[in-house]
Design an enzyme around this catalytic site. Structure first.
Site, PDB file in Angstrom:
ATOM      1  CB  ALA A 135     -43.501 -12.647  -2.759  1.00  0.00           C
ATOM      2  N   GLY A 136     -46.233 -11.452  -4.053  1.00  0.00           N
ATOM      3  CA  GLY A 136     -47.233 -10.384  -4.037  1.00  0.00           C
ATOM      4  C   GLY A 136     -46.642  -9.079  -3.547  1.00  0.00           C
ATOM      5  CB  VAL A 177     -35.061 -15.082 -17.950  1.00  0.00           C
ATOM      6  CG1 VAL A 177     -34.398 -16.438 -18.224  1.00  0.00           C
ATOM      7  CG2 VAL A 177     -36.184 -14.831 -18.955  1.00  0.00           C
ATOM      8  CD  GLU A 178     -34.356 -16.241  -9.915  1.00  0.00           C
ATOM      9  OE1 GLU A 178     -34.415 -15.021  -9.638  1.00  0.00           O
ATOM     10  OE2 GLU A 178     -34.932 -17.130  -9.247  1.00  0.00           O
ATOM     11  CG  HIS A 223     -48.979 -14.909  -9.292  1.00  0.00           C
ATOM     12  ND1 HIS A 223     -49.420 -14.109  -8.262  1.00  0.00           N
ATOM     13  CD2 HIS A 223     -48.481 -14.053 -10.229  1.00  0.00           C
ATOM     14  CE1 HIS A 223     -49.209 -12.837  -8.564  1.00  0.00           C
ATOM     15  NE2 HIS A 223     -48.640 -12.772  -9.744  1.00  0.00           N
ATOM     16  CG  ASN A 273     -52.419 -12.733 -15.480  1.00  0.00           C
ATOM     17  OD1 ASN A 273     -52.555 -12.994 -14.306  1.00  0.00           O
ATOM     18  ND2 ASN A 273     -51.791 -11.644 -15.885  1.00  0.00           N
TER      19      ASN A 273
END
Length: 395
Positions: free
Chosen positions: A297-298, A147-148, A295, A245
């Site tokens: 940076a991976g 949460v950011e 979705h 997902n």
């Protein structure tokens, strides 16, 4: 050992399905992840696998891919059904990360309908709790979930940003979480009998799946409401909330997404790392891309590699205060190293690949100010719950 691997835009799979990798030759794509795409493409009924530029290996199936098939395979969605990212507007006069960090609630502590009946966050629950699943409500989870509190950085498409009610310097809350134990239970019940095989009753699976997707969306709203009340602003409806997902039926075909966001004309927040910007994009991906976009940076490193290399390269203090000046609230030191920015691909390259393949248009960047991963029990209101967890036998 995995290595960088580049492929032409479209290559034939083992069977009749095709695999398309939407990444430039200079992008970091692990050969193991590409191999997983081909393994999926060889499944019965599979028609097409679209790999996003954030592609990386997963447990049994690639992460960062959209997979179209005439047969429904639950394992291609995975256990965290309904995982996604929501963005909420924030109205705060001042955002001083150091002061706000001490006020963030313990988001490892679930909301209990009886014990916490008076918690104002419950106001976001309008139509009951999907599947009646109360375990883990209002918790963020582990791994790459967060949460950011962030501010809008560069505006790249002013008209589009304005339509979303966003301007440079505005504050937003980004919530990345899923269905917690509910999705895991659904997959476990399937694999206990059918392994990685298809769903024998697609309708029954989809009914449970849809409940988990709704649960994940509700949980993101609960998390946002808990943080809003703790920091002193009113909860609001999300600017966007996209699940990455899930499986959906599109044109009579099962479109499985694992770590791939819906890209059919929707606004998507593509998460960077906790030390880099994230990007809000307008997605416009077509059928070749599985109507999907990246979705995040991976991952570039496995968690084990990130832990080993991170301990040699970083200190805990360096990871808790990022190069961008943001703070990371995380009492789990191992997770700090596993989630270090260096463990991920460059978000700028991921976005560039989406743009080059005409899958998305960047609208704005978000700059992290304060990121919550796990409670830091040494300070703030979270300290109040430490003894409660010990009494319940939790670590």
């Amino acid at each position: 050992m995995s290595q960088q691997h580049s492929l032409p835009p479209s290559v034939p799979a083992t069977g009749s399905a095709t695999v398309t990798v939407f990444a430039s030759p200079t992008s970091w794509i692990e050969s193991d992840a590409v191999a997983q795409c081909h393994q999926v493409a060889a499944l019965d009924g599979m028609m097409h696998v679209a790999a996003m530029p954030d592609l990386h290996p997963g447990k049994g199936a690639p992460i960062g891919a959209a997979m179209a098939s005439s047969i429904l395979y639950p394992f291609l969605v995975g256990s965290d059904i309904g995982c996604g990212i929501a963005v909420f507007p924030v109205k705060l006069k001042r955002a001083v990360p150091e002061k706000l960090a001490a006020r963030v609630p313990d988001l490892d502590r679930a909301l209990d309908p009886e014990r916490d009946a008076d918690d104002p966050a419950w106001a976001v629950v309008k139509d009951g709790i999907p599947a009646g699943h109360v375990e883990g409500l209002g918790t963020v989870g582990r791994g790459n979930h967060f949460v950011e509190l962030a501010r809008i950085g560069t505006i790249l498409e002013p008209d589009h940003a304005s339509r979303l009610g966003l301007g440079a310097g505005d504050l937003v809350l980004i919530v990345h979480s899923g269905s917690r134990g509910l999705g895991e239970r659904i997959l476990r019940e399937h694999t206990a009998v059918h392994g990685a095989g298809p769903a024998p009753d697609p309708g029954a699976y989809l009914a449970m799946h849809d409940e988990a997707v709704r649960w994940g969306s509700l949980n993101r709203r609960l998390l946002a409401a808990r943080v809003a009340h703790a920091l002193g602003f009113e909860p609001a409806e999300p600017i966007l909330d996209q699940c990455h997902n899930l499986v959906e039926i599109r044109d009579g075909i099962y479109l499985h997404r694992k770590g791939a966001a819906p890209g059919d004309g929707r606004d998507v927040l593509i998460a960077g790392t906790r030390g880099t910007p994230s990007y809000l994009v307008a997605a416009h991906a077509g059928p070749d891309a599985g109507h999907s976009v990246a979705h995040g940076a991976g991952r570039k490193m496995s968690r084990a590699d990130a832990l080993r290399r991170g301990r040699a390269k970083h200190t805990v203090e360096e990871l808790r205060r990022t190069p961008m000046g943001s703070l990371v609230v995380c009492g789990d030191r191992q997770l700090l190293f596993e989630e270090a920015p260096t463990a991920y691909k460059r978000i700028e390259q991921v976005i560039a690949d989406l743009v080059d393949h005409d899958l998305a248009t960047p609208v704005a960047t978000t700059i992290p100010l304060l990121t919550y991963k796990t409670p830091d029990l040494g300070s703030g209101p979270q300290r109040d719950h430490r003894d409660q967890r010990r009494k319940r036998g939790r670590p």
